[in-house]
Design a protein around this motif. Structure first.
Motif, PDB file in Angstrom:
ATOM      1  N   MET A   1       0.841  -1.176   0.000  1.00  9.04           N
ATOM      2  CA  MET A   1       0.000   0.000   0.000  1.00  9.04           C
ATOM      3  C   MET A   1       0.886   1.238   0.000  1.00  9.04           C
ATOM      4  N   VAL A   2       0.474   2.238  -0.726  1.00 15.12           N
ATOM      5  CA  VAL A   2       1.228   3.473  -0.848  1.00 15.12           C
ATOM      6  C   VAL A   2       0.646   4.483   0.140  1.00 15.12           C
ATOM      7  N   GLU A   3       1.525   5.194   0.831  1.00 18.12           N
ATOM      8  CA  GLU A   3       1.064   6.114   1.860  1.00 18.12           C
ATOM      9  C   GLU A   3       0.884   7.527   1.320  1.00 18.12           C
ATOM     10  N   ASN A   4      -0.275   8.101   1.554  1.00 17.11           N
ATOM     11  CA  ASN A   4      -0.567   9.513   1.347  1.00 17.11           C
ATOM     12  C   ASN A   4      -0.237  10.039  -0.043  1.00 17.11           C
ATOM     13  N   GLN A   5      -0.275   9.227  -1.052  1.00 10.85           N
ATOM     14  CA  GLN A   5      -0.084   9.707  -2.403  1.00 10.85           C
ATOM     15  C   GLN A   5      -1.410   9.623  -3.123  1.00 10.85           C
ATOM     16  N   LEU A   6      -1.710  10.641  -3.902  1.00 12.03           N
ATOM     17  CA  LEU A   6      -2.923  10.645  -4.699  1.00 12.03           C
ATOM     18  C   LEU A   6      -2.535  10.836  -6.152  1.00 12.03           C
ATOM     19  N   LEU A   7      -3.285  10.206  -7.029  1.00 11.67           N
ATOM     20  CA  LEU A   7      -3.049  10.342  -8.461  1.00 11.67           C
ATOM     21  C   LEU A   7      -3.983  11.398  -9.017  1.00 11.67           C
ATOM     22  N   ASN A   8      -3.434  12.382  -9.695  1.00 13.73           N
ATOM     23  CA  ASN A   8      -4.265  13.374 -10.368  1.00 13.73           C
ATOM     24  C   ASN A   8      -4.763  12.771 -11.667  1.00 13.73           C
ATOM     25  N   VAL A   9      -6.076  12.769 -11.850  1.00 11.42           N
ATOM     26  CA  VAL A   9      -6.641  12.208 -13.079  1.00 11.42           C
ATOM     27  C   VAL A   9      -7.257  13.270 -13.973  1.00 11.42           C
ATOM     28  N   SER A  10      -7.214  14.514 -13.532  1.00 12.76           N
ATOM     29  CA  SER A  10      -7.712  15.593 -14.386  1.00 12.76           C
ATOM     30  C   SER A  10      -6.953  16.872 -14.052  1.00 12.76           C
ATOM     31  N   GLU A  11      -6.902  17.734 -15.020  1.00  8.19           N
ATOM     32  CA  GLU A  11      -6.293  19.038 -14.786  1.00  8.19           C
ATOM     33  C   GLU A  11      -7.220  19.868 -13.897  1.00  8.19           C
ATOM     34  N   SER A  12      -6.640  20.810 -13.192  1.00  4.35           N
ATOM     35  CA  SER A  12      -7.427  21.666 -12.330  1.00  4.35           C
ATOM     36  C   SER A  12      -8.373  22.517 -13.182  1.00  4.35           C
ATOM     37  N   THR A  13      -9.641  22.507 -12.825  1.00  5.56           N
ATOM     38  CA  THR A  13     -10.660  23.276 -13.540  1.00  5.56           C
ATOM     39  C   THR A  13     -11.294  24.247 -12.559  1.00  5.56           C
ATOM     40  N   PRO A  14     -12.172  25.136 -13.040  1.00  6.40           N
ATOM     41  CA  PRO A  14     -12.855  26.030 -12.095  1.00  6.40           C
ATOM     42  C   PRO A  14     -13.647  25.274 -11.026  1.00  6.40           C
ATOM     43  N   LEU A  15     -14.035  24.040 -11.340  1.00  5.82           N
ATOM     44  CA  LEU A  15     -14.786  23.253 -10.358  1.00  5.82           C
ATOM     45  C   LEU A  15     -13.883  22.534  -9.371  1.00  5.82           C
ATOM     46  N   GLY A  16     -12.597  22.410  -9.690  1.00  5.53           N
ATOM     47  CA  GLY A  16     -11.666  21.710  -8.819  1.00  5.53           C
ATOM     48  C   GLY A  16     -10.909  20.643  -9.588  1.00  5.53           C
ATOM     49  N   LYS A  17     -10.301  19.710  -8.862  1.00  2.00           N
ATOM     50  CA  LYS A  17      -9.542  18.648  -9.508  1.00  2.00           C
ATOM     51  C   LYS A  17      -9.988  17.298  -8.963  1.00  2.00           C
ATOM     52  N   VAL A  18      -9.629  16.241  -9.671  1.00  2.40           N
ATOM     53  CA  VAL A  18      -9.990  14.891  -9.263  1.00  2.40           C
ATOM     54  C   VAL A  18      -8.714  14.131  -8.942  1.00  2.40           C
ATOM     55  N   GLU A  19      -8.664  13.558  -7.753  1.00  2.00           N
ATOM     56  CA  GLU A  19      -7.529  12.749  -7.326  1.00  2.00           C
ATOM     57  C   GLU A  19      -8.047  11.391  -6.863  1.00  2.00           C
ATOM     58  N   ILE A  20      -7.259  10.360  -7.126  1.00  2.00           N
ATOM     59  CA  ILE A  20      -7.652   9.004  -6.746  1.00  2.00           C
ATOM     60  C   ILE A  20      -6.566   8.404  -5.869  1.00  2.00           C
TER      61      ILE A  20
END
Length: 130
Positions: A1-20
């Motif tokens: 398991m990886v600790e405290n890392q999130l993968l960005n799956v979209s560029e930052s938009t006015p609505l925010g960003k998506v991380e997994i």
């Protein structure tokens, strides 16, 4: 398991960003692996074994996700049912895991390594009932 890392799956938009979280990838890969015919079980660690005995389903059991920058590698640890072709089962796992993760997250996986750690022999009907 990886600790405290999130993968960005979209560029930052006015609505925010998506991380997994990598845990999400572990669960998706675990479910995709157990769907393959010939996979007897997944090989997890001590903690996942204890959790399963207490009634908690560990879908990420037997899956290790490794992140290096934006490169994702997945290791799958399985026990194969006796009588099934190991290379065929491994290839089906790789295809199923890749499709599941790409369809659900749009993340490209660099490699999916399948480690066969055992073979499950058939049990007699009498042994199953006991």
């Amino acid at each position: 398991m990886v600790e405290n890392q999130l993968l960005n799956v979209s560029e930052s938009t006015p609505l925010g960003k998506v991380e997994i979280a990598p845990d999400v990838l572990e669960v998706i890969a675990g479910i995709a692996t157990t769907e393959v015919l010939g996979v007897s079980s997944m090989r997890g660690n001590f903690a996942s074994g204890v959790a399963e005995r207490l009634g908690k389903k560990a879908h990420g059991k037997g899956i290790k996700v490794e992140l290096k920058e934006d490169i994702v590698s997945i290791d799958v640890y399985i026990v194969v049912d006796y009588g099934h072709s190991v290379p065929t089962v491994a290839e089906k796992i790789q295809v199923n895991v890749r499709q599941g993760i790409e369809n659900m997250t749009a993340i490209q996986i660099k490699e999916i390594n399948v480690h066969v750690v055992g073979v499950q022999m058939e049990q007699d009907i009498d042994e199953k009932d006991e």
